[in-house]
Scaffold this motif. Structure first.
Motif, PDB file in Angstrom:
ATOM      1  N   THR A  55       0.848  -1.186   0.000  1.00  0.00           N
ATOM      2  CA  THR A  55       0.000   0.000   0.000  1.00  0.00           C
ATOM      3  C   THR A  55       0.882   1.234   0.000  1.00  0.00           C
ATOM      4  O   THR A  55       1.822   1.337   0.784  1.00  0.00           O
ATOM      5  N   VAL A  56       0.599   2.172  -0.896  1.00  0.00           N
ATOM      6  CA  VAL A  56       1.347   3.426  -0.965  1.00  0.00           C
ATOM      7  C   VAL A  56       0.369   4.593  -1.089  1.00  0.00           C
ATOM      8  O   VAL A  56      -0.761   4.432  -1.537  1.00  0.00           O
ATOM      9  N   THR A  57       0.837   5.757  -0.671  1.00  0.00           N
ATOM     10  CA  THR A  57       0.071   6.991  -0.825  1.00  0.00           C
ATOM     11  C   THR A  57       0.961   7.974  -1.565  1.00  0.00           C
ATOM     12  O   THR A  57       2.140   8.091  -1.259  1.00  0.00           O
ATOM     13  N   ARG A  58       0.385   8.682  -2.536  1.00  0.00           N
ATOM     14  CA  ARG A  58       1.162   9.645  -3.310  1.00  0.00           C
ATOM     15  C   ARG A  58       0.444  10.984  -3.326  1.00  0.00           C
ATOM     16  O   ARG A  58      -0.776  11.071  -3.163  1.00  0.00           O
ATOM     17  N   ALA A  59       1.231  12.037  -3.545  1.00  0.00           N
ATOM     18  CA  ALA A  59       0.677  13.388  -3.638  1.00  0.00           C
ATOM     19  C   ALA A  59       1.590  14.240  -4.504  1.00  0.00           C
ATOM     20  O   ALA A  59       2.805  14.024  -4.551  1.00  0.00           O
ATOM     21  N   THR A  60       0.987  15.210  -5.167  1.00  0.00           N
ATOM     22  CA  THR A  60       1.719  16.210  -5.937  1.00  0.00           C
ATOM     23  C   THR A  60       1.112  17.561  -5.606  1.00  0.00           C
ATOM     24  O   THR A  60      -0.109  17.710  -5.620  1.00  0.00           O
ATOM     25  N   VAL A  61       1.987  18.532  -5.297  1.00  0.00           N
ATOM     26  CA  VAL A  61       1.510  19.877  -4.951  1.00  0.00           C
ATOM     27  C   VAL A  61       2.226  20.918  -5.805  1.00  0.00           C
ATOM     28  O   VAL A  61       3.315  20.671  -6.319  1.00  0.00           O
ATOM     29  N   ARG A  62       1.595  22.084  -5.936  1.00  0.00           N
ATOM     30  CA  ARG A  62       2.217  23.227  -6.599  1.00  0.00           C
ATOM     31  C   ARG A  62       2.175  24.391  -5.616  1.00  0.00           C
ATOM     32  O   ARG A  62       1.115  24.759  -5.123  1.00  0.00           O
ATOM     33  N   LEU A  63       3.343  24.954  -5.331  1.00  0.00           N
ATOM     34  CA  LEU A  63       3.418  26.102  -4.434  1.00  0.00           C
ATOM     35  C   LEU A  63       2.959  27.358  -5.162  1.00  0.00           C
ATOM     36  O   LEU A  63       2.825  27.368  -6.383  1.00  0.00           O
ATOM     37  N   GLY A  64       2.759  28.424  -4.410  1.00  0.00           N
ATOM     38  CA  GLY A  64       2.315  29.691  -4.972  1.00  0.00           C
ATOM     39  C   GLY A  64       3.245  30.238  -6.034  1.00  0.00           C
ATOM     40  O   GLY A  64       2.815  30.931  -6.960  1.00  0.00           O
ATOM     41  N   ASP A  65       4.550  29.915  -5.919  1.00  0.00           N
ATOM     42  CA  ASP A  65       5.512  30.416  -6.908  1.00  0.00           C
ATOM     43  C   ASP A  65       5.634  29.503  -8.133  1.00  0.00           C
ATOM     44  O   ASP A  65       6.465  29.729  -9.004  1.00  0.00           O
ATOM     45  N   GLY A  66       4.817  28.426  -8.168  1.00  0.00           N
ATOM     46  CA  GLY A  66       4.827  27.522  -9.319  1.00  0.00           C
ATOM     47  C   GLY A  66       5.699  26.296  -9.153  1.00  0.00           C
ATOM     48  O   GLY A  66       5.676  25.403 -10.002  1.00  0.00           O
ATOM     49  N   THR A  67       6.470  26.211  -8.073  1.00  0.00           N
ATOM     50  CA  THR A  67       7.326  25.052  -7.842  1.00  0.00           C
ATOM     51  C   THR A  67       6.457  23.831  -7.540  1.00  0.00           C
ATOM     52  O   THR A  67       5.521  23.905  -6.758  1.00  0.00           O
ATOM     53  N   VAL A  68       6.801  22.703  -8.151  1.00  0.00           N
ATOM     54  CA  VAL A  68       6.033  21.473  -7.980  1.00  0.00           C
ATOM     55  C   VAL A  68       6.830  20.486  -7.135  1.00  0.00           C
ATOM     56  O   VAL A  68       8.049  20.368  -7.286  1.00  0.00           O
ATOM     57  N   GLY A  69       6.133  19.799  -6.241  1.00  0.00           N
ATOM     58  CA  GLY A  69       6.761  18.778  -5.406  1.00  0.00           C
ATOM     59  C   GLY A  69       5.953  17.498  -5.454  1.00  0.00           C
ATOM     60  O   GLY A  69       4.726  17.521  -5.581  1.00  0.00           O
ATOM     61  N   HIS A  70       6.642  16.363  -5.348  1.00  0.00           N
ATOM     62  CA  HIS A  70       6.017  15.045  -5.421  1.00  0.00           C
ATOM     63  C   HIS A  70       6.431  14.220  -4.216  1.00  0.00           C
ATOM     64  O   HIS A  70       7.525  14.403  -3.676  1.00  0.00           O
ATOM     65  N   SER A  71       5.585  13.291  -3.831  1.00  0.00           N
ATOM     66  CA  SER A  71       5.983  12.311  -2.821  1.00  0.00           C
ATOM     67  C   SER A  71       5.178  11.041  -3.001  1.00  0.00           C
ATOM     68  O   SER A  71       4.058  11.057  -3.504  1.00  0.00           O
ATOM     69  N   ILE A  72       5.800   9.932  -2.603  1.00  0.00           N
ATOM     70  CA  ILE A  72       5.128   8.641  -2.555  1.00  0.00           C
ATOM     71  C   ILE A  72       5.693   7.920  -1.343  1.00  0.00           C
ATOM     72  O   ILE A  72       6.911   7.862  -1.156  1.00  0.00           O
ATOM     73  N   MET A  73       4.792   7.452  -0.480  1.00  0.00           N
ATOM     74  CA  MET A  73       5.185   6.847   0.791  1.00  0.00           C
ATOM     75  C   MET A  73       4.494   5.495   0.963  1.00  0.00           C
ATOM     76  O   MET A  73       3.334   5.332   0.572  1.00  0.00           O
ATOM     77  N   LEU A  74       5.186   4.550   1.582  1.00  0.00           N
ATOM     78  CA  LEU A  74       4.535   3.309   1.969  1.00  0.00           C
ATOM     79  C   LEU A  74       3.494   3.617   3.026  1.00  0.00           C
ATOM     80  O   LEU A  74       3.709   4.470   3.883  1.00  0.00           O
ATOM     81  N   GLY A  75       2.358   2.967   2.965  1.00  0.00           N
ATOM     82  CA  GLY A  75       1.329   3.143   3.972  1.00  0.00           C
ATOM     83  C   GLY A  75       0.220   4.074   3.518  1.00  0.00           C
ATOM     84  O   GLY A  75       0.112   4.418   2.341  1.00  0.00           O
ATOM     85  N   ARG A  76      -0.589   4.498   4.506  1.00  0.00           N
ATOM     86  CA  ARG A  76      -1.791   5.268   4.211  1.00  0.00           C
ATOM     87  C   ARG A  76      -1.807   6.654   4.830  1.00  0.00           C
ATOM     88  O   ARG A  76      -2.857   7.282   4.905  1.00  0.00           O
ATOM     89  N   ASP A  77      -0.693   7.154   5.302  1.00  0.00           N
ATOM     90  CA  ASP A  77      -0.663   8.440   5.996  1.00  0.00           C
ATOM     91  C   ASP A  77      -0.714   9.589   4.983  1.00  0.00           C
ATOM     92  O   ASP A  77       0.306  10.018   4.437  1.00  0.00           O
ATOM     93  N   GLU A  78      -1.917  10.106   4.757  1.00  0.00           N
ATOM     94  CA  GLU A  78      -2.105  11.155   3.758  1.00  0.00           C
ATOM     95  C   GLU A  78      -1.472  12.476   4.184  1.00  0.00           C
ATOM     96  O   GLU A  78      -0.933  13.199   3.347  1.00  0.00           O
TER      97      GLU A  78
END
Length: 137
Positions: A55-78
């Protein structure tokens, strides 16, 4: 990213709160939870095969300045996954990169090294040395 993925959620949140920043960010994807296939090889060199799932949880965000960040973690901790994506985005910016490394990543790496050393000591304490004794000729 490995320092973030291997961190304890509470430890990551504590270091983040010490940074005392709340950047504007937009969720591009997730956080969403799913499964990934784990692959292996028989004997380390045979043909690859699927032997399990994780089981993995992933997320992608965009900061106010346009910078994008990604993450993928084992488990369900959103929450941890979203926070890791924000930290990833901030770490790639010129304004925050050095502070993220110094105040979050390096302490997490030191903490992981301490946990690894403790585990190594505990494991070494259970080591049994076997030897072969030759009787006569």
């Amino acid at each position: 990213m490995s320092a973030l993925a291997l961190s304890q959620a509470g430890e990551l949140k504590a270091l983040w709160s010490q940074l005392d920043v709340d950047p504007e960010c937009e969720l591009i994807r997730g956080p969403e939870t799913g499964l990934i296939a784990l692959r292996g090889r028989m004997g380390g060199g045979g043909s690859a095969f699927n032997f399990s799932e994780a089981t993995v949880t992933r997320a992608t965000v965009r900061l106010g300045d346009g910078t994008v960040g990604h993450s993928i973690m084992l488990g369900r901790d959103e929450q941890k996954t979203k926070l890791a994506a924000v930290i990833d985005a901030m770490a790639s910016s010129e304004k925050w990169g050095a502070q993220i490394m110094q105040r979050i990543i390096e302490p997490l790496e030191a903490s992981q090294a301490d946990r690894d050393a403790k585990l190594a000591r505990e494991t070494a304490a259970t080591k049994v040395d076997f030897f072969t004794m030759v009787r006569g000729d």
